[in-house]
Scaffold this motif. Structure first.
Motif, PDB file in Angstrom:
ATOM      1  N   GLY A 182      -6.938  -1.485  -4.466  1.00  0.00           N
ATOM      2  CA  GLY A 182      -5.658  -0.919  -5.209  1.00  0.00           C
ATOM      3  C   GLY A 182      -5.841   0.490  -5.698  1.00  0.00           C
ATOM      4  O   GLY A 182      -5.108   1.223  -5.891  1.00  0.00           O
ATOM      5  N   LEU A 183      -6.938   0.816  -6.403  1.00  0.00           N
ATOM      6  CA  LEU A 183      -7.469   1.989  -6.960  1.00  0.00           C
ATOM      7  C   LEU A 183      -7.281   2.974  -5.886  1.00  0.00           C
ATOM      8  O   LEU A 183      -6.704   4.325  -6.117  1.00  0.00           O
ATOM      9  CB  LEU A 183      -8.558   1.938  -7.680  1.00  0.00           C
ATOM     10  N   GLN A 184      -7.833   2.655  -4.774  1.00  0.00           N
ATOM     11  CA  GLN A 184      -8.073   3.792  -3.840  1.00  0.00           C
ATOM     12  C   GLN A 184      -6.532   4.083  -3.322  1.00  0.00           C
ATOM     13  O   GLN A 184      -6.301   5.276  -2.885  1.00  0.00           O
ATOM     14  CB  GLN A 184      -8.854   3.240  -2.618  1.00  0.00           C
ATOM     15  N   ARG A 185      -5.686   3.062  -2.963  1.00  0.00           N
ATOM     16  CA  ARG A 185      -4.492   3.421  -2.285  1.00  0.00           C
ATOM     17  C   ARG A 185      -3.716   4.201  -3.481  1.00  0.00           C
ATOM     18  O   ARG A 185      -2.782   4.839  -3.210  1.00  0.00           O
ATOM     19  CB  ARG A 185      -3.832   1.976  -1.939  1.00  0.00           C
ATOM     20  N   GLY A 186      -3.531   3.962  -4.642  1.00  0.00           N
ATOM     21  CA  GLY A 186      -3.073   4.440  -5.876  1.00  0.00           C
ATOM     22  C   GLY A 186      -3.580   5.961  -5.723  1.00  0.00           C
ATOM     23  O   GLY A 186      -2.594   6.902  -5.816  1.00  0.00           O
ATOM     24  N   GLN A 187      -4.693   6.523  -5.817  1.00  0.00           N
ATOM     25  CA  GLN A 187      -5.282   7.670  -5.643  1.00  0.00           C
ATOM     26  C   GLN A 187      -4.564   8.186  -4.263  1.00  0.00           C
ATOM     27  O   GLN A 187      -4.088   9.385  -4.289  1.00  0.00           O
ATOM     28  CB  GLN A 187      -6.744   7.870  -5.431  1.00  0.00           C
ATOM     29  N   GLU A 188      -4.526   7.706  -3.016  1.00  0.00           N
ATOM     30  CA  GLU A 188      -4.005   8.181  -2.018  1.00  0.00           C
ATOM     31  C   GLU A 188      -2.600   8.577  -1.955  1.00  0.00           C
ATOM     32  O   GLU A 188      -2.109   9.779  -1.724  1.00  0.00           O
ATOM     33  CB  GLU A 188      -4.116   7.165  -0.584  1.00  0.00           C
TER      34      GLU A 188
END
Length: 153
Positions: free
Chosen positions: A10-16
């Motif tokens: 979820g953190l990675q998707r938010g960054q994307e």
């Protein structure tokens, strides 16, 4: 603006997503002591659970939930206690409150074990309703309400 995210993905998707919108400056952090004001960014994420937020008491003036409680039908009292702890002024909830659903929708929520409780119960957790309305688009199979509540000191 600080988001609380439970998973690394979820953190990675938010960054994307934020990278696709360069108008936001992002700080991805997973250490609570750096959460407030980290790097002066306008958007940051903290890895953690809504059941035990890695935040100090009164960290934020306002908090928002958007269809988050629907995923935690039995944990919502603990989440509301945590929100009350970290929020000092207001909370805004967009959730499938019982007042927004007919019998068919309520049965759908029960079948999938989603949150389906009255916004009036939020007073028991220190959130005094200021305004509640449902006049906006909904999911196809359920309604949701928008509650703005003041934190009771």
């Amino acid at each position: 603006l600080t988001g609380l995210e439970f998973t690394e993905s979820g953190l990675q998707r938010g960054q994307e997503l934020l990278n696709q919108h360069p108008e936001f400056i992002t700080n991805i952090i997973d250490s609570p002591e750096y959460a407030i004001g980290a790097g002066g960014g306008s958007v940051s994420f903290i890895k953690g659970s809504a059941l035990e937020m890695p935040l100090a008491d009164g960290s934020f003036d306002t908090a928002f939930t958007v269809l988050a409680l629907e995923q935690m039908p039995y944990d919502y009292p603990k989440v509301l206690q945590e929100l009350r702890r970290v929020v000092s002024r207001y909370a805004v909830f967009i959730e499938p409150f019982s007042e927004t659903n007919n019998l068919r929708s309520w049965l759908h929520l029960k079948k999938f074990d989603y949150f389906r409780f009255s916004y009036s119960k939020f007073k028991d957790f220190g959130f005094q309703p200021i305004i509640f309305f449902t006049d906006y688009p909904h999911k196809a199979n359920q309604g949701s309400g928008l509650l703005v509540a003041e934190v009771v000191k």
